[in-house]
Design a protein around this motif. Structure first.
Motif, mmCIF file in Angstrom:
data_model
loop_
_atom_site.group_PDB
_atom_site.id
_atom_site.type_symbol
_atom_site.label_atom_id
_atom_site.label_comp_id
_atom_site.label_asym_id
_atom_site.label_seq_id
_atom_site.Cartn_x
_atom_site.Cartn_y
_atom_site.Cartn_z
ATOM 1 N N SER A 1 2.029 9.313 -6.073
ATOM 2 C CA SER A 1 2.522 10.479 -6.086
ATOM 3 C C SER A 1 3.417 11.057 -7.080
ATOM 4 O O SER A 1 3.472 12.176 -7.573
ATOM 5 N N LYS A 2 4.287 9.982 -7.639
ATOM 6 C CA LYS A 2 5.143 10.234 -8.653
ATOM 7 C C LYS A 2 4.323 10.444 -9.810
ATOM 8 O O LYS A 2 4.727 11.446 -10.783
ATOM 9 N N LEU A 3 3.247 9.795 -9.919
ATOM 10 C CA LEU A 3 2.599 9.410 -11.437
ATOM 11 C C LEU A 3 1.736 11.233 -11.280
ATOM 12 O O LEU A 3 1.851 12.003 -12.404
ATOM 13 N N GLU A 4 1.437 11.773 -10.381
ATOM 14 C CA GLU A 4 1.023 13.091 -10.148
ATOM 15 C C GLU A 4 1.738 14.059 -10.650
ATOM 16 O O GLU A 4 1.285 15.078 -10.721
ATOM 17 N N THR B 1 -4.379 3.804 -5.288
ATOM 18 C CA THR B 1 -4.879 3.539 -4.063
ATOM 19 C C THR B 1 -6.103 2.773 -4.018
ATOM 20 O O THR B 1 -6.497 2.325 -2.913
ATOM 21 N N LYS B 2 -6.833 2.830 -5.142
ATOM 22 C CA LYS B 2 -8.173 2.261 -5.045
ATOM 23 C C LYS B 2 -8.276 0.885 -5.196
ATOM 24 O O LYS B 2 -9.086 0.007 -5.252
ATOM 25 N N PHE B 3 -7.019 0.341 -5.757
ATOM 26 C CA PHE B 3 -6.755 -1.136 -6.076
ATOM 27 C C PHE B 3 -6.668 -1.779 -4.585
ATOM 28 O O PHE B 3 -6.927 -3.008 -4.638
ATOM 29 N N LEU B 4 -6.136 -1.133 -3.499
ATOM 30 C CA LEU B 4 -6.330 -1.501 -2.280
ATOM 31 C C LEU B 4 -7.120 -0.848 -1.173
ATOM 32 O O LEU B 4 -6.902 0.349 -1.246
ATOM 33 N N PRO B 5 -8.109 -1.244 -0.492
ATOM 34 C CA PRO B 5 -8.769 -0.510 0.613
ATOM 35 C C PRO B 5 -7.906 0.005 1.585
ATOM 36 O O PRO B 5 -6.710 -0.384 1.702
ATOM 37 N N GLU B 6 -8.354 1.212 2.205
ATOM 38 C CA GLU B 6 -7.378 1.881 3.153
ATOM 39 C C GLU B 6 -7.026 0.789 4.155
ATOM 40 O O GLU B 6 -6.005 0.712 4.753
ATOM 41 N N ARG B 7 -7.954 -0.175 4.715
ATOM 42 C CA ARG B 7 -7.610 -1.282 5.684
ATOM 43 C C ARG B 7 -8.621 -2.315 5.230
ATOM 44 O O ARG B 7 -9.685 -2.282 5.188
ATOM 45 N N PRO B 8 -8.062 -3.416 5.142
ATOM 46 C CA PRO B 8 -8.747 -4.652 4.750
ATOM 47 C C PRO B 8 -9.511 -5.407 5.817
ATOM 48 O O PRO B 8 -9.106 -6.373 6.246
ATOM 49 N N ARG C 1 0.874 -1.204 0.080
ATOM 50 C CA ARG C 1 -0.205 0.116 -0.002
ATOM 51 C C ARG C 1 0.985 1.246 0.125
ATOM 52 O O ARG C 1 0.593 2.233 -0.703
ATOM 53 N N ARG C 2 1.930 1.003 0.736
ATOM 54 C CA ARG C 2 2.818 2.422 0.926
ATOM 55 C C ARG C 2 3.550 2.635 -0.585
ATOM 56 O O ARG C 2 3.601 3.846 -0.912
ATOM 57 N N GLN C 3 3.738 1.243 -1.025
ATOM 58 C CA GLN C 3 4.523 1.578 -2.520
ATOM 59 C C GLN C 3 3.558 2.097 -3.417
ATOM 60 O O GLN C 3 3.922 2.980 -4.151
ATOM 61 N N ILE C 4 2.126 1.680 -3.520
ATOM 62 C CA ILE C 4 1.226 2.276 -4.425
ATOM 63 C C ILE C 4 1.082 3.780 -4.220
ATOM 64 O O ILE C 4 0.888 4.514 -5.010
ATOM 65 N N GLN C 5 0.868 4.157 -2.901
ATOM 66 C CA GLN C 5 0.736 5.390 -2.829
ATOM 67 C C GLN C 5 1.951 6.449 -3.123
ATOM 68 O O GLN C 5 1.831 7.507 -3.772
ATOM 69 N N ASP C 6 3.249 5.979 -2.921
ATOM 70 C CA ASP C 6 4.423 6.497 -3.482
ATOM 71 C C ASP C 6 4.360 6.527 -5.035
ATOM 72 O O ASP C 6 4.736 7.806 -5.532
#
Length: 133
Positions: free
Chosen positions: A28-31, A111-118, A20-25
């Motif tokens: 940010s890079k994509l944005e 981030t929508k690929f994984l919920p905030e907390r499963p 999840r942290r990797q996806i959030q990073d």
């Protein structure tokens, strides 16, 4: 519950949180992706954001003497399309292997690929008799 099951669940949760942290990073890079392009021998310069929206337009003062309104319009469109193409290529390169087939153009919200907390892991652990570490 057995200690090895608890350890396995803890490992899975840790792996999930790291992904999840990797996806959030990555999000940010994509944005922050943008591109610049020129037309009319450098007299027209544009910059677009990650969604291909025009964010800057710079016209050389000589452009008014050298191009008519139709040519100026064409030069702006040419530079904009070139910059948009560059952004698309950057996004596709950055996303290669990360998104499902058919996800093209724009910036998908990873981030929508994984919920905030499963689910509520604390309640699950309590119900199963697993004590947090």
């Amino acid at each position: 519950m057995r200690a090895e099951w608890q350890a396995h669940i803890d490992d899975l949760l840790q792996t999930y949180q790291e992904k999840r942290r990797q996806i959030q990073d990555m999000q940010s890079k994509l944005e922050s992706i943008e591109a610049e392009a020129e037309a009319a021998d450098g007299m027209v310069k544009v910059k677009v954001d990650q969604q291909g929206r025009l964010t800057e337009l710079e016209l050389d003062p000589r452009v008014q003497r050298r191009l008519g309104s139709a040519e100026l319009s064409e030069a702006i469109m040419e530079a904009s399309k070139d910059a948009q193409r560059q952004v698309t290529e950057q996004l596709q390169s950055a996303m290669q292997g990360l998104t499902p087939e058919g996800t093209e153009g724009g910036v998908p919200d990873l981030t929508k690929f994984l919920p905030e907390r499963p689910g509520d892991f604390d309640a699950l652990r309590e119900r199963l008799g697993i004590l947090p570490q």
